[in-house]
Design an enzyme around this catalytic site. Structure first.
Site, PDB file in Angstrom:
ATOM      1  N   LYS A  60      29.091  21.475 -12.276  1.00  0.00           N
ATOM      2  CA  LYS A  60      30.137  21.342 -13.300  1.00  0.00           C
ATOM      3  C   LYS A  60      31.130  22.485 -13.122  1.00  0.00           C
ATOM      4  O   LYS A  60      30.762  23.659 -13.130  1.00  0.00           O
ATOM      5  CB  LYS A  60      29.471  21.398 -14.680  1.00  0.00           C
ATOM      6  CG  LYS A  60      30.247  20.732 -15.775  1.00  0.00           C
ATOM      7  CD  LYS A  60      29.360  20.648 -17.016  1.00  0.00           C
ATOM      8  CE  LYS A  60      30.076  20.021 -18.175  1.00  0.00           C
ATOM      9  NZ  LYS A  60      29.257  20.103 -19.391  1.00  0.00           N
TER      10      LYS A  60
HETATM   11  O1  G3P Z   1      29.912  18.111 -23.342  1.00  0.00           O
HETATM   12  C1  G3P Z   1      30.743  19.043 -23.961  1.00  0.00           C
HETATM   13  C2  G3P Z   1      30.186  19.401 -25.274  1.00  0.00           C
HETATM   14  O2  G3P Z   1      28.985  20.114 -25.139  1.00  0.00           O
HETATM   15  C3  G3P Z   1      31.118  20.080 -26.182  1.00  0.00           C
HETATM   16  O3  G3P Z   1      30.791  19.588 -27.417  1.00  0.00           O
HETATM   17  O4  G3P Z   1      30.711  19.550 -29.838  1.00  0.00           O
HETATM   18  O5  G3P Z   1      31.003  21.744 -28.616  1.00  0.00           O
HETATM   19  O6  G3P Z   1      32.852  20.087 -28.715  1.00  0.00           O
HETATM   20  P1  G3P Z   1      31.377  20.277 -28.712  1.00  0.00           P
END
Ligand code: G3P
Length: 218
Positions: free
Chosen positions: A87
């Protein structure tokens, strides 16, 4: 549509795998830190542990932000296990590194995608996946799902094989919206996947079926 789980929590990964619908896992440095996983050796071992639970792709994120560092770290990650996908953030050196990896058969997930132009650039570089963060766009009053639709249109116009991995999914409606918009993958918290199960008419219907059965069968 593939379902990935967006966590570094082994228990949740096992639970999702046990449900029988899991196609892969995504992690990021915040999710690793949330599980208290620190130190290079421990982090690398944790990725291998995840790979041993699931059958599909496991995204492991580089920390380096310079070209040489991303290459070095990405090659180490890719050598850990055949299921690892490297990634890489959507930055200038990240795009160059994705090109390098794709020419060498190392699969990549270009993360922190917030615009169609970024997704186009990642696909041109040969990314295996792009990760548009739909919840974080919604957080700033911009439609995350519209971004998925735009990327789908662009990739279909030109036959790009890069898969759209909808990320930053917060709830089950996001999964449905991404499925409608043509995302190839949704990476979700376990709770959002389990919420897909729920409908009050299912509960009421099942209760009635069982009550009717027991009326005549005891
Ligand atoms: O896959 C990306 C994710 O982990 C981010 O999620 O909820 O932190 O925006 P969030």
């Amino acid at each position: 549509m593939k379902f990935f789980i967006d966590t570094a929590n082994l228990q949740q990964i096992r639970e999702a795998q046990d449900l029988g619908v899991l196609d892969g896992v995504t992690t990021n440095p915040s999710l690793m830190a949330k599980e208290g996983i620190s130190g290079t050796d421990r982090i690398l071992k944790h990725y291998v542990d995840i790979c041993e639970i699931v059958d599909g792709d496991v995204s492991a994120e580089v920390i380096a932000t310079d070209y040489e560092g991303i290459i070095r770290e990405g090659e180490n990650l890719a050598a850990l296990h055949q299921q690892i996908v490297v990634k890489v953030p959507m930055i200038r050196d990240g795009v160059k590194a994705i090109r390098h990896f794709s020419q060498r058969g190392i699969r990549t997930n270009c993360t922190l995608i917030f615009s169609p132009g970024q997704a186009l650039l990642a696909a041109k570089a040969g990314a295996t996946y792009v990760s548009p963060f739909i919840g974080r766009l919604d957080d700033v009053s911009t439609s995350g799902v519209n971004l998925i639709e735009d990327i789908r249109q662009i990739y279909d116009n030109y036959g790009f094989e890069t898969q759209i991995l909808a990320a930053s999914i917060r709830h089950s409606m996001h999964i449905i919206d991404c499925a409608m918009a043509g995302a190839d993958v949704a990476t979700c918290p376990l709770s959002a996947i389990l919420d897909l199960l729920k409908h009050p008419l299912t509960d009421i219907g099942l209760e009635k079926f069982l009550a009717d059965y027991h009326k005549v069968n005891g």
